[in-house]
Design an enzyme around this catalytic site. Structure first.
Site, mmCIF file in Angstrom:
data_model
loop_
_atom_site.group_PDB
_atom_site.id
_atom_site.type_symbol
_atom_site.label_atom_id
_atom_site.label_comp_id
_atom_site.label_asym_id
_atom_site.label_seq_id
_atom_site.Cartn_x
_atom_site.Cartn_y
_atom_site.Cartn_z
ATOM 1 C CE LYS A 228 -4.593 -1.280 1.414
ATOM 2 N NZ LYS A 228 -5.692 -1.127 2.396
ATOM 3 N NE ARG A 262 -8.250 -7.698 -0.174
ATOM 4 C CZ ARG A 262 -7.884 -6.913 -1.173
ATOM 5 N NH1 ARG A 262 -6.922 -6.001 -0.990
ATOM 6 N NH2 ARG A 262 -8.474 -7.002 -2.351
#
Length: 293
Positions: A228, A262
């Site tokens: 991210k 995840r």
């Protein structure tokens, strides 16, 4: 019920492992995802990615049909076309595998659960309230996220919180209790601080640093850290150079008790979580010969 120090998680009757946190492998049925750039948009490529992820140790497969960030419009019909037949195919090939669908739309959720999905990964914090009703009706699991009220597929701009951790805890626990009251199975509800969604890098770092406050709520915590922007901005790293930073954040969150991760990089994530679990004493080393042989 708890085993091995972790709360037992079930999705539609599927009892999940507790010897280490669960790994949720990301399968993007999109041509424009930020990380894989459409490499699993095709059905054959996506099925191969599922097979690889399962072989590498994934416990859950998370299937999404819409890019999280701004981009081309994807209506309900197109999202269903991308996701639902694929869910059916994965369920047929892997009858014991837990399947998650990354959507905020109740129409997509209903069709996917009817074809065998076990978990609804609502990354946009109840933007469509009827998605929760689908989970309750079918007994599916549900991910409660936090976005600070952001509209789906928008990026944060000068967002501010008095205390980001307190804000997240208040929102996701409130939604988790509301879901349980609605009839969603309590042992299938996860809470997600939702790094980067409605947040800047400082917010995501603070959530990582203080994740133990979320795990202390008693709800299983899912974290989506993989490659991210907060990792990239912290290290000055492009998308393809964020694995080491992601795994560092993964280890810190695992140490603080996160239950589900995840991830794009399944094998590396599993190995990181295995090592943390061994250090914590939650599982034994694979072998111990040093000093004995």
């Amino acid at each position: 019920m708890e085993r091995g120090g972790q709360r037992e998680i079930r999705f539609r009757g599927r009892t999940m492992r507790t010897d280490r946190p669960l790994v949720m492998a990301i399968i993007n049925r999109t041509p424009d995802s930020f990380y894989d750039r459409g490499s699993t948009y095709g059905t054959a490529e996506a099925l191969a990615a599922v097979e690889t992820a399962v072989a590498e140790g994934a416990d859950i497969i998370d299937i999404g049909g819409v890019k999280a960030g701004p981009g081309a419009t994807v209506d309900v019909t197109e999202e269903i076309r991308r996701v639902v037949p694929f869910v059916a195919e994965v369920r047929q090939r892997f009858p014991g595998l837990a399947i998650s669908v990354d959507t905020w739309r109740h129409e997509v959720g209903r069709s996917a659960v009817a074809e065998g999905a076990d978990l609804l990964n609502d990354t946009w914090a109840g933007a469509d309230p009827r998605l929760a009703e689908v989970a309750a009706e079918f007994g599916a699991g549900y991910v409660c996220s936090h976005t600070g009220g952001a509209t789906p597929r928008t990026r944060p701009h000068r967002v501010a919180y008095d205390d980001i951790v307190a804000d997240v805890i208040a929102e996701v626990t409130r939604r988790a209790e509301a879901l349980a009251a609605l009839g969603v199975p309590r042992d299938g509800i996860l809470i997600d601080p939702t790094h980067d969604f409605g947040k800047n890098t400082w917010h995501s770092l603070e959530l990582t640093r203080r994740l133990d406050q979320l795990t202390a709520t008693g709800w299983p915590v899912l974290v989506a850290l993989s490659n991210k922007d907060f990792v990239g901005e912290s290290l000055g790293a492009d998308v393809r150079d964020r694995l080491v930073g992601t795994l560092a954040a993964t280890a810190i969150c695992a140490w603080q008790g996160a239950a589900v991760f995840r991830a794009h990089n399944v094998a590396e994530t599993c190995q990181t979580l295995d090592m943390v679990a061994v250090i914590l004493g939650q599982r034994a080393p694979a072998k111990v010969l040093r000093g004995f042989a």
